[in-house]
Design a protein around this motif. Structure first.
Motif, PDB file in Angstrom:
ATOM      1  N   GLY A  34      30.230  48.261  42.395  1.00  7.54           N
ATOM      2  CA  GLY A  34      31.446  47.495  42.614  1.00  7.54           C
ATOM      3  C   GLY A  34      32.691  48.328  42.404  1.00  7.54           C
ATOM      4  N   TRP A  35      33.767  47.861  42.990  1.00  5.24           N
ATOM      5  CA  TRP A  35      35.097  48.418  42.745  1.00  5.24           C
ATOM      6  C   TRP A  35      35.946  47.326  42.080  1.00  5.24           C
ATOM      7  CZ3 TRP A  35      36.688  53.366  43.303  1.00  5.24           C
ATOM      8  CH2 TRP A  35      35.952  54.213  44.117  1.00  5.24           C
ATOM      9  N   PHE A  36      36.644  47.735  41.039  1.00  7.67           N
ATOM     10  CA  PHE A  36      37.584  46.860  40.358  1.00  7.67           C
ATOM     11  C   PHE A  36      38.921  47.585  40.293  1.00  7.67           C
ATOM     12  CE2 PHE A  36      34.843  43.517  38.585  1.00  7.67           C
ATOM     13  CZ  PHE A  36      33.604  44.050  38.893  1.00  7.67           C
ATOM     14  N   ARG A  37      39.978  46.840  40.039  1.00  8.49           N
ATOM     15  CA  ARG A  37      41.280  47.486  39.912  1.00  8.49           C
ATOM     16  C   ARG A  37      42.088  46.827  38.802  1.00  8.49           C
ATOM     17  NH1 ARG A  37      44.178  45.584  45.631  1.00  8.49           N
ATOM     18  NH2 ARG A  37      44.461  43.370  45.093  1.00  8.49           N
ATOM     19  N   GLN A  38      42.951  47.623  38.220  1.00  3.45           N
ATOM     20  CA  GLN A  38      43.795  47.140  37.135  1.00  3.45           C
ATOM     21  C   GLN A  38      45.232  47.541  37.410  1.00  3.45           C
ATOM     22  OE1 GLN A  38      42.511  48.306  33.215  1.00  3.45           O
ATOM     23  NE2 GLN A  38      43.701  46.677  32.262  1.00  3.45           N
ATOM     24  N   PRO A  39      46.049  46.581  37.854  1.00  2.26           N
ATOM     25  CA  PRO A  39      47.473  46.872  38.073  1.00  2.26           C
ATOM     26  C   PRO A  39      48.166  47.120  36.731  1.00  2.26           C
ATOM     27  CG  PRO A  39      46.777  44.884  39.230  1.00  2.26           C
ATOM     28  CD  PRO A  39      45.694  45.235  38.257  1.00  2.26           C
ATOM     29  N   PHE A  46      38.241  42.091  40.167  1.00  2.51           N
ATOM     30  CA  PHE A  46      37.230  42.476  41.152  1.00  2.51           C
ATOM     31  C   PHE A  46      37.886  42.776  42.495  1.00  2.51           C
ATOM     32  CE2 PHE A  46      33.398  42.623  43.488  1.00  2.51           C
ATOM     33  CZ  PHE A  46      33.583  41.873  44.644  1.00  2.51           C
ATOM     34  N   VAL A  47      37.385  43.804  43.178  1.00  2.29           N
ATOM     35  CA  VAL A  47      37.868  44.144  44.513  1.00  2.29           C
ATOM     36  C   VAL A  47      36.762  43.990  45.553  1.00  2.29           C
ATOM     37  CG1 VAL A  47      38.837  45.960  45.987  1.00  2.29           C
ATOM     38  CG2 VAL A  47      39.560  45.767  43.591  1.00  2.29           C
ATOM     39  N   ALA A  48      35.654  44.684  45.350  1.00  5.51           N
ATOM     40  CA  ALA A  48      34.567  44.656  46.325  1.00  5.51           C
ATOM     41  C   ALA A  48      33.281  45.129  45.658  1.00  5.51           C
ATOM     42  CB  ALA A  48      34.894  45.544  47.526  1.00  5.51           C
ATOM     43  N   CYS A  95      35.218  52.369  39.812  1.00  9.26           N
ATOM     44  CA  CYS A  95      33.921  52.004  40.369  1.00  9.26           C
ATOM     45  C   CYS A  95      32.961  51.776  39.206  1.00  9.26           C
ATOM     46  CB  CYS A  95      33.396  53.064  41.333  1.00  9.26           C
ATOM     47  SG  CYS A  95      33.099  54.693  40.616  1.00  9.26           S
ATOM     48  N   ALA A  96      31.981  50.943  39.484  1.00  9.18           N
ATOM     49  CA  ALA A  96      31.017  50.578  38.452  1.00  9.18           C
ATOM     50  C   ALA A  96      29.654  50.394  39.095  1.00  9.18           C
ATOM     51  CB  ALA A  96      31.459  49.290  37.757  1.00  9.18           C
ATOM     52  N   ALA A  97      28.616  50.660  38.329  1.00  5.32           N
ATOM     53  CA  ALA A  97      27.253  50.572  38.860  1.00  5.32           C
ATOM     54  C   ALA A  97      26.376  49.707  37.963  1.00  5.32           C
ATOM     55  CB  ALA A  97      26.651  51.971  38.998  1.00  5.32           C
ATOM     56  N   GLN A  98      25.329  49.180  38.580  1.00  5.15           N
ATOM     57  CA  GLN A  98      24.355  48.302  37.915  1.00  5.15           C
ATOM     58  C   GLN A  98      24.994  47.016  37.453  1.00  5.15           C
ATOM     59  OE1 GLN A  98      21.865  50.097  34.989  1.00  5.15           O
ATOM     60  NE2 GLN A  98      20.639  51.133  36.538  1.00  5.15           N
ATOM     61  N   ALA A 101      23.807  39.600  38.000  1.00  5.42           N
ATOM     62  CA  ALA A 101      23.497  38.668  39.081  1.00  5.42           C
ATOM     63  C   ALA A 101      24.743  38.321  39.895  1.00  5.42           C
ATOM     64  CB  ALA A 101      22.874  37.398  38.505  1.00  5.42           C
ATOM     65  N   ASP A 102      25.881  38.276  39.242  1.00 10.66           N
ATOM     66  CA  ASP A 102      27.146  38.022  39.920  1.00 10.66           C
ATOM     67  C   ASP A 102      27.857  39.362  40.117  1.00 10.66           C
ATOM     68  OD1 ASP A 102      30.134  36.010  39.171  1.00 10.66           O
ATOM     69  OD2 ASP A 102      29.598  37.307  40.860  1.00 10.66           O
ATOM     70  N   ALA A 103      27.816  39.852  41.332  1.00 10.61           N
ATOM     71  CA  ALA A 103      28.375  41.172  41.610  1.00 10.61           C
ATOM     72  C   ALA A 103      29.883  41.224  41.453  1.00 10.61           C
ATOM     73  CB  ALA A 103      27.999  41.606  43.031  1.00 10.61           C
ATOM     74  N   THR A 104      30.525  40.053  41.423  1.00  9.82           N
ATOM     75  CA  THR A 104      31.984  40.033  41.308  1.00  9.82           C
ATOM     76  C   THR A 104      32.451  40.021  39.854  1.00  9.82           C
ATOM     77  OG1 THR A 104      32.204  37.614  41.335  1.00  9.82           O
ATOM     78  CG2 THR A 104      32.045  38.715  43.463  1.00  9.82           C
ATOM     79  N   ALA A 105      31.535  39.858  38.936  1.00 12.92           N
ATOM     80  CA  ALA A 105      31.892  39.826  37.510  1.00 12.92           C
ATOM     81  C   ALA A 105      31.791  41.230  36.939  1.00 12.92           C
ATOM     82  CB  ALA A 105      30.958  38.893  36.752  1.00 12.92           C
ATOM     83  N   PRO A 106      32.612  41.546  35.947  1.00 15.54           N
ATOM     84  CA  PRO A 106      32.618  42.914  35.409  1.00 15.54           C
ATOM     85  C   PRO A 106      31.453  43.222  34.479  1.00 15.54           C
ATOM     86  CG  PRO A 106      34.193  41.575  34.223  1.00 15.54           C
ATOM     87  CD  PRO A 106      33.638  40.709  35.327  1.00 15.54           C
ATOM     88  N   ASN A 107      30.295  42.650  34.766  1.00 18.59           N
ATOM     89  CA  ASN A 107      29.116  42.882  33.933  1.00 18.59           C
ATOM     90  C   ASN A 107      28.324  44.064  34.459  1.00 18.59           C
ATOM     91  OD1 ASN A 107      29.813  40.554  32.481  1.00 18.59           O
ATOM     92  ND2 ASN A 107      28.656  39.261  33.881  1.00 18.59           N
ATOM     93  N   TYR A 108      28.975  45.209  34.505  1.00 16.09           N
ATOM     94  CA  TYR A 108      28.337  46.411  35.014  1.00 16.09           C
ATOM     95  C   TYR A 108      27.999  47.339  33.856  1.00 16.09           C
ATOM     96  CZ  TYR A 108      29.357  45.277  39.885  1.00 16.09           C
ATOM     97  OH  TYR A 108      29.373  44.688  41.120  1.00 16.09           O
ATOM     98  N   GLY A 109      26.902  48.049  34.026  1.00 14.74           N
ATOM     99  CA  GLY A 109      26.439  48.903  32.942  1.00 14.74           C
ATOM    100  C   GLY A 109      27.172  50.219  32.845  1.00 14.74           C
TER     101      GLY A 109
END
Length: 121
Positions: A34-39, A46-48, A95-98, A101-109
């Protein structure tokens, strides 16, 4: 998994940038990314996101139709093509990986260090 985001920079409104997220580690090719952004002064959003085999892609409403996420597992790389950029797209992009279940949530490893995108009006 270690992630390296790059491709940020300064661009005028209406311009384009392509961000890259290069990963080390075998598990990347089987991971949702996933890609996230912080203004500045705001929370990370969440971005994509894209599943491991690219059969599903997700975009936030704010970037739909302008940003496209893709991946090349042979290069351990995920891309974020950003077109028609707006000043409100200015942020540090991570960017974040892994993901979970919800790809839009920041629960990436795993998270990369971020790359700054600045869009001038």
């Amino acid at each position: 998994v270690q992630l390296q985001a790059s491709g940020g920079g300064l661009v005028q409104a209406g311009g384009s940038l392509r961000l890259s997220c290069v990963a080390s580690g075998r598990t990347f090719s089987s991971a949702t990314v996933g890609w996230f952004r912080q203004p500045p002064g705001k929370e990370r959003d969440f971005v994509a996101a894209i599943t491991w085999n690219a059969d599903r892609r997700y975009e936030s409403d704010s970037v739909k139709g302008r940003f496209t996420i893709s991946r090349d597992n042979s290069k351990n790389t995920v891309y974020l093509q950003m077109n028609n950029l707006k000043p409100e797209d200015t942020a540090v992009y991570y960017c974040a990986a892994q993901g979970g279940a919800d790809a839009t949530a920041p629960n990436y490893g795993y998270w990369g260090q971020g790359t700054l995108v600045t869009v001038s009006s």
